[in-house]
Design an enzyme around this catalytic site. Structure first.
Site, PDB file in Angstrom:
ATOM      1  N   SER A 179       0.797  -1.229   0.000  1.00 26.16           N
ATOM      2  CA  SER A 179       0.000   0.000   0.000  1.00 26.16           C
ATOM      3  C   SER A 179       0.831   1.280   0.000  1.00 26.16           C
ATOM      4  O   SER A 179       0.295   2.342  -0.268  1.00 26.16           O
ATOM      5  CB  SER A 179      -0.952  -0.004   1.187  1.00 26.16           C
ATOM      6  N   HIS A 210      -5.437  -4.938  -1.251  1.00 24.15           N
ATOM      7  CA  HIS A 210      -5.409  -3.907  -2.303  1.00 24.15           C
ATOM      8  C   HIS A 210      -5.416  -4.494  -3.711  1.00 24.15           C
ATOM      9  O   HIS A 210      -5.289  -3.759  -4.687  1.00 24.15           O
ATOM     10  CB  HIS A 210      -4.188  -3.005  -2.139  1.00 24.15           C
ATOM     11  N   LYS A 225     -12.195  -2.290   1.069  1.00 27.40           N
ATOM     12  CA  LYS A 225     -11.508  -1.465   0.074  1.00 27.40           C
ATOM     13  C   LYS A 225     -12.328  -1.454  -1.234  1.00 27.40           C
ATOM     14  O   LYS A 225     -13.366  -0.835  -1.263  1.00 27.40           O
ATOM     15  CB  LYS A 225     -10.068  -1.929  -0.060  1.00 27.40           C
TER      16      LYS A 225
HETATM   17  C1  LIG Z   1      -6.520  -2.461   4.906  1.00 31.66           C
HETATM   18  C2  LIG Z   1      -5.702  -3.664   5.041  1.00 31.66           C
HETATM   19  C3  LIG Z   1      -6.011  -4.665   5.973  1.00 31.66           C
HETATM   20  C4  LIG Z   1      -7.126  -4.517   6.957  1.00 31.66           C
HETATM   21  O1  LIG Z   1      -8.363  -4.726   6.366  1.00 31.66           O
HETATM   22  P1  LIG Z   1      -9.677  -4.237   7.114  1.00 31.66           P
HETATM   23  O2  LIG Z   1     -10.742  -5.068   6.541  1.00 31.66           O
HETATM   24  O3  LIG Z   1      -9.859  -2.789   6.807  1.00 31.66           O
HETATM   25  O4  LIG Z   1      -9.474  -4.491   8.572  1.00 31.66           O
HETATM   26  C5  LIG Z   1      -5.223  -5.787   5.996  1.00 31.66           C
HETATM   27  N1  LIG Z   1      -4.176  -5.928   5.164  1.00 31.66           N
HETATM   28  C6  LIG Z   1      -3.835  -4.980   4.277  1.00 31.66           C
HETATM   29  C7  LIG Z   1      -2.679  -5.196   3.364  1.00 31.66           C
HETATM   30  C8  LIG Z   1      -4.578  -3.818   4.192  1.00 31.66           C
HETATM   31  O5  LIG Z   1      -4.237  -2.879   3.307  1.00 31.66           O
END
Ligand SMILES: *Cc1c(COP(=O)(O)O)cnc(C)c1O
Length: 399
Positions: free
Chosen positions: A187, A215, A247
Site C-alpha cells: 500500500s 489492495h 476497500k
Molecule cells: C486495509 C488492510 C487490511 C485490513 O483490512 P480491514 O478489513 O480494513 O481491517 C489488511 N491488510 C492490508 C494489506 C490492508 O491494506
C-alpha cells in the site's frame, strides 16, 4: 514519596506525537465517499480513499443494505458459532468462494481480524513464519500472536526469500511447518508481490503460502478477482487468499478463501471469528451486492485502470517520480517529510485531497504524496487533479 500519576503518560506521549507532527489530525467527510466530496466543509477531489470502484455509494449496494435491515433487522444477535449465523452470511460465503474460484470462503468481521485471528493458528511453536519486510501491520500483529519463530526476507525479493528458505530448512530440529506471508499489493508503493516466483519457492520448500490481497481485489485479475487470478494461480498454489470488503468492495469485512479444509480449520480455530459478533445484515447484503456488481459491471475495473494509466503517465510527464507503482496506488515522490506535508496541505487548499506519507511510515528521504485512483473519477476530475499537482510542484520548485 509522591504518588505517581498512573495516567500521566497519556498526555505526555500524546504531546510528544503532536510535537513531532506524528499525530493523526482527523478530517471529517460530510456525506458519501465519492470522487467529489465535502471534507472539513470544503469541496474537494478525493484522491486517497480505498473505495477504488466507487462501490461504497453504488445504488445496488445501498438498496441491498436497506432491504436487509427490513428483512433481517439491524444486528445479528450473536457470534456466528452460537446464534448469529444468518442465511445471509452463508450466502455471502458461497458467492465469494465462487467469485474467488475457491472451494470455500470464510468471512471475518474485518481484514485485521482475519490476520490477527488466523495467522497464529496456522503456525505455532516448532513452526516458522517467513514474512516480506514490508507486510501490513495486521500481519505483523498476527505473527506476534503466534508462538512460531520468524524470519523476514527483503521486500519482493525472491532471491532473498530463496536464501532464507534454504537456511530455514537447515534448522535443527527441523521446523514442522513453514508459512510464507506476503501482501499482494503493497500500500505504500503500489507494487505487486512476485507471487508466481514466491509460489514456486513455497512449493519447492514444502511451505504454506498466505497472501493478503486487500489492495488487489477489485483491482487485479479477471473482473477484479485479485492477485491469484492475475498470476493464474489456484488455491493449491496460494493456500490462503485473504482479503477485505473494506476497500474495492466498498463495505467492511475480512475474508479468507481456499480449500474446504482451510475454511473448516479456520472457523473452528480463529478466536477473532469465534468470539466476536457477526456482521449486521446490512453489511452482509451490501457485500453480496458488491460481488454482483463486480460480476455484472466490468466497466468499473476497466475505468479504474484507464484512469490509473492516464494519471500515472501524465504525472510522470510533468517530471514527478512515481516510484515502483504498478497499480492504482500511485505515490508521487517528494523526498523530505516536511515538504510532503506542505505539498499535501497546499493541494487541499486548492481542492485536492491526497495524503502525505512521511517518516516513520517510509524511509526519511522517501516521503511522498500517495494518490489512489478511482474508477468514478471523470476526465475533468483527472485534469483538475493533474493541473493542481503541476501548480504546487512548480510553486515548490519540485518540477
Ligand atoms: C486495509 C488492510 C487490511 C485490513 O483490512 P480491514 O478489513 O480494513 O481491517 C489488511 N491488510 C492490508 C494489506 C490492508 O491494506
Amino acid at each position: 514519596m509522591a504518588a505517581r500519576n498512573p495516567v500521566g503518560f497519556l498526555r505526555t506521549e500524546y504531546e510528544d506525537l503532536v510535537r513531532n507532527e506524528l499525530d493523526w489530525k482527523l478530517r471529517v467527510l460530510e456525506g458519501p465517499s465519492a470522487p467529489r466530496c465535502v471534507v472539513d466543509g470544503k469541496s474537494v477531489l478525493m484522491l486517497c480513499s480505498n473505495n477504488y470502484l466507487g462501490l461504497s455509494n453504488h445504488p445496488s449496494l445501498k438498496r441491498a443494505a436497506i432491504e436487509a435491515v427490513r428483512s433481517h433487522g439491524a444486528g445479528s444477535g450473536s457470534v456466528r458459532p452460537i446464534a448469529g449465523n444468518m442465511d445471509l452470511h452463508m450466502e455471502l460465503e458461497r458467492r465469494l468462494a465462487k467469485f474467488k474460484e475457491a472451494e470455500a470462503s470464510l468471512v471475518f468481521q474485518t481484514g485485521f481480524a482475519a490476520n490477527a485471528g488466523l495467522i497464529p493458528q496456522l503456525a505455532d511453536a516448532g513452526d516458522i513464519i517467513v514474512s516480506d519486510e514490508l507486510n501490513h501491520g495486521s500481519i505483523i500483529d498476527g505473527v506476534r500472536l503466534s508462538r512460531a519463530d520468524r524470519a523476514v526476507y527483503k521486500h519482493c525479493d525472491t532471491g532473498d526469500l530463496g536464501k532464507v528458505l534454504s537456511k530455514v530448512e537447515e534448522h535443527d530440529p527441523p521446523y514442522c511447518k513453514i508459512l510464507i506471508i506476503t501482501d499482494g499489493v503493497f500500500s505504500m508503493d503500489g507494487d505487486i508481490a512476485p507471487l508466481d516466483g514466491i509460489s514456486k519457492l513455497a512449493h519447492d520448500h514444502g511451505a504454506m503460502l498466505y497472501v493478503d490481497d486487500a489492495h488487489g481485489e477489485g483491482v487485479l485479475g479477471k473482473e477484479g478477482r485479485g492477485i491469484a487470478s492475475h498470476f493464474m494461480l489456484k488455491y493449491d498454489d496460494v493456500h490462503v487468499e485473504m482479503g477485505t470488503f473494506s476497500k474495492a468492495f466498498g463495505v467492511v469485512g475480512g475474508h479468507v478463501s481456499g480449500s474446504r479444509d482451510l475454511v473448516n480449520f479456520a472457523y473452528n480455530k480463529s478466536r477473532t471469528w469465534l468470539l466476536s459478533g457477526s456482521h449486521p445484515p446490512a453489511v452482509v447484503a451490501a457485500c453480496i451486492a458488491a460481488i454482483d456488481v463486480l460480476e455484472k459491471e466490468p466497466k468499473h475495473v476497466k475505468n479504474l485502470w484507464s484512469n490509473t494509466d492516464h494519471f500515472r503517465k501524465e504525472i510522470r510527464a510533468m517530471g514527478f517520480d512515481t516510484g515502483k507503482s504498478q497499480t492504482p496506488i500511485i505515490p508521487v515522490m517528494i523526498g523530505d517529510s516536511g515538504a510532503a506535508r506542505k505539498f499535501s496541505a497546499r493541494l487541499f487548499e486548492l481542492g485536492v485531497f491526497a495524503l502525505p506519507i512521511v517518516f516513520p511510515m517510509v524511509a526519511k528521504d522517501k516521503a511522498r504524496i500517495r494518490t489512489i485512483m478511482n474508477a468514478a473519477l471523470t476526465k475533468e476530475d483527472l485534469d483538475q487533479a493533474l493541473s493542481t499537482f503541476e501548480k504546487v510542484g512548480r510553486e515548490m520548485k519540485l518540477i
